[in-house]
Structure formats: C-alpha cells, structure tokens
Enzyme design. Structure first.
Site, PDB file in Angstrom:
ATOM      1  N   SER A 172      32.292  37.093  27.122  1.00 18.53           N
ATOM      2  CA  SER A 172      33.376  36.201  26.725  1.00 18.53           C
ATOM      3  C   SER A 172      32.949  35.359  25.522  1.00 18.53           C
ATOM      4  CB  SER A 172      33.785  35.339  27.924  1.00 18.53           C
ATOM      5  OG  SER A 172      35.031  34.725  27.720  1.00 18.53           O
ATOM      6  N   ASP A 209      41.814  42.672  32.502  1.00 20.84           N
ATOM      7  CA  ASP A 209      41.378  41.369  31.995  1.00 20.84           C
ATOM      8  C   ASP A 209      42.589  40.571  31.526  1.00 20.84           C
ATOM      9  OD1 ASP A 209      40.203  39.212  30.683  1.00 20.84           O
ATOM     10  OD2 ASP A 209      38.598  40.406  29.808  1.00 20.84           O
ATOM     11  N   HIS A 246      38.042  39.979  34.116  1.00 22.18           N
ATOM     12  CA  HIS A 246      37.297  39.423  32.988  1.00 22.18           C
ATOM     13  C   HIS A 246      35.787  39.384  33.209  1.00 22.18           C
ATOM     14  CE1 HIS A 246      36.817  37.244  29.293  1.00 22.18           C
ATOM     15  NE2 HIS A 246      36.342  36.147  29.880  1.00 22.18           N
TER      16      HIS A 246
END
Length: 341
Positions: A130, A264, A292
């Site tokens: 991320s 996600d 995610h």
C-alpha cells in the site's frame, strides 16, 4: 483470471516447486524478534527473522496506519530462507512519533536507507504494501545502489484512485474527528467499527483485522497526528497526489514483482495491471477473491511467491551512472517524439 498476463519461466531456472523443495531443509517456522535502534535521536523499532539463514536480505514496509505487525503471518515462513527486516515506519507502531517529524515519501525512503546502513546491510530486496509500496518505489529511485529487487504488494502510487475513507482523511478537521471518536469510546471504537464493516458483504477478514488495528492506533495522539500528516503529503480529496507511473521506466532493469487482490476496495487492481503493462518484464501475481492485504489473507502463498521471486532472479547492482543512462535515453526518446509545428 487466467487471461491476465504473467511472466514466463526464466530460461535455465528450475521450476518453482523444485526450487522451493530444494531450499526447504526445515519446515519449522523461523523465530521472530523485535529489536530497536536509535537514529537521529529517534527510536526505530523493527521485527527481524532469518539473520542466520544465509539467504538474501528482504525488507518489508507496511502501509498507512499499520505497523510491522502486519507481516507477522509471513515472517516465520520467510525467515527460513531469507534475512528479513520489517521496520515500524516513523510515526507508526512502536517507533517514535515526533510532532515535528518529516512524514514525506522522500523522508521515509531516506530513513530506510539510514536503517539499512546502521544495520550494516549493503543491499536488499524491498517489499512495500500500500503506502509502503510508494516508499519502496521512492527508495529504489533515490538509492538504486541499495536496491536489488522490488516487490509492490497492493501498492499505492500507481494511479490516482483510492478509497473514499482515505480521501476523507485528507480533509480539514479529520484529526479532530478521529480524536473525538476515541475520546467518546476509546476502548470500544475499533471493535464496533469492525462489527459494522462485517455487515458489508465481501469484506475479507484480514481487511477487517487491519482496520481494527488502525482504528485502535489512533488512540495515540502521536500516531494520529503522524497519520494525518502522511495522508496529506500523499493524498487529497481527488485521490493520490503522488504518481510514480511516470518514472516506472527507471525500474525497467530491476527485477519487479507485482502482487494484488481481485477484491481490493482500497486501491484498484487496475493500477497494478497497468504497471505490469508498462513493464512487461515484471512478474504479476493476482490473488483471486482477495482484498487489500494479500500477505495477511494468504501468508503461505505470499511467502512462496516472494521466495520464488527472490531466489529465482538475479539481483541488480545499479548506481548513479546506470540511472543517468536511463534518464538520458528517455530524454532522447522524448526529443525525437516532438513534431515541429
């Protein structure tokens, strides 16, 4: 999604299953230790495993409002075959949370460089999840001589789209809202939010667990302030302000693994697919029915994919001259593409 493009086997390299079997002398999970070091007068904590494995160095970078704990499901698996370091980034986890801290992408990359040098680690494969993916890319751009390979796990920085919750965190008053929420229900807010999100169909358990941890961390004033500062350096209401796609060509010679989940809801799968299209020599791994956090949701598979990538590719040793050649070549291509009026 069998139609997705994937990198074929490297000539002369044994198949994945054989390579993993050949490495697996022990099936016992590696032990994980929490350590700390002081850099620039600030405490930096990190998880470490596999120091005596004899394997290559791998650095794991977590995302926003997270910590090194997000890697706990995969660390014992990776530590059997690699020396793994997973730091708490400044303002996160148990690391320092200075009010005057620099929470920009470049500062995080420089902080990682300082940590590696302080630990006497010359080079590493850098894995970023991320926001940590954005830090990993920035690290590869700033310090190519320290970067052997790059792994982007549900990475940010590859396109503007991002969840509305993260965009809202960039708005004025977000810090006050988070503080008020924890003032009202300091111990129950994470659990209540987790139960509420459970009512939304299709949200993976791993995503819920990470959400609960993030909300719980906001009870700490320093962590909350660091989160807001970091979000505003990278996002606004329109989405991600920092876009690394324009510099992806600088990574063309670097072994690159792209990992993403089909479900996600934070960062679209399309960002990862587009990055793979730009760098077709990269390896793409799409986790079906995954949110995610592929590394948390499927730790065994993630560890296998990562170890196969690390042991099945040759590390790149770049330097300033290498980057200079790439920049000059790109500038020449751009110049020839200009059509006189």
């Amino acid at each position: 999604m069998s139609q997705l493009p994937r990198r074929g086997p490297t000539p002369g390299v044994p198949p994945r299953a054989h390579r993993l079997h050949r490495r697996s002398r022990s099936t016992a999970p590696a032990s994980v230790a929490r350590r700390e070091i002081v850099l620039h007068g600030q405490r930096v904590t990190y998880l470490e495993t596999g120091r005596r494995s004899g394997g290559p160095t791998v650095v794991l970078l977590h995302g926003l409002a997270s910590s090194s704990a997000t890697w706990l499901p995969v660390l014992p698996l990776l530590g059997r075959h690699a020396h793994v370091v997973a730091p708490d980034l400044l303002g996160h986890g148990e690391s320092a949370k200075p009010r005057t801290g620099d929470y920009s992408l470049g500062a995080y990359a420089a902080g990682l460089r300082d940590l590696l040098l302080a630990l006497r680690l010359d080079r590493a494969t850098v894995v970023g999840h991320s926001f940590g993916g954005g830090v990993a890319m920035q690290f590869a751009y700033q310090f190519p001589e320290l970067t052997e390979r790059l792994v982007l796990d549900a990475s940010g920085g590859l396109g503007p789209d991002v969840s509305i919750a993260l965009r809202a965190a960039s708005l004025p008053g977000a810090a006050a809202v988070l503080k008020a929420v924890h003032t009202l229900t300091p111990r129950r807010i994470a659990g209540l939010a987790r139960r509420a999100v459970r009512l939304v169909p299709g949200v993976p358990t791993a995503d819920l667990d990470e959400l609960a941890c993030a909300l719980a961390s906001f009870a700490d004033d320093g962590a909350r302030d660091a989160f807001i500062h970091t979000v505003r350096s990278a996002l606004n209401w329109s989405g991600q302000r920092l876009d690394g796609t324009g510099r992806l060509y600088l990574l063309a010679e670097l072994p690159l693994l792209l990992v993403a989940g089909t479900d996600d809801t934070v960062i679209p799968l399309a960002h990862t697919l587009a990055a793979h299209d730009r760098l077709p020599s990269s390896r793409l791994e799409v986790f079906e029915r995954t949110g995610h956090f592929p590394h948390s949701e499927h730790p065994a598979r993630f560890a296998e994919v990562l170890l196969d990538f690390v042991h099945g590719t040759s590390p790149v040793h770049s330097d300033a001259d290498t980057f200079r050649r790439r920049l000059v070549a790109a500038r020449a291509r751009a110049a020839t593409a200009v059509v006189p009026v």
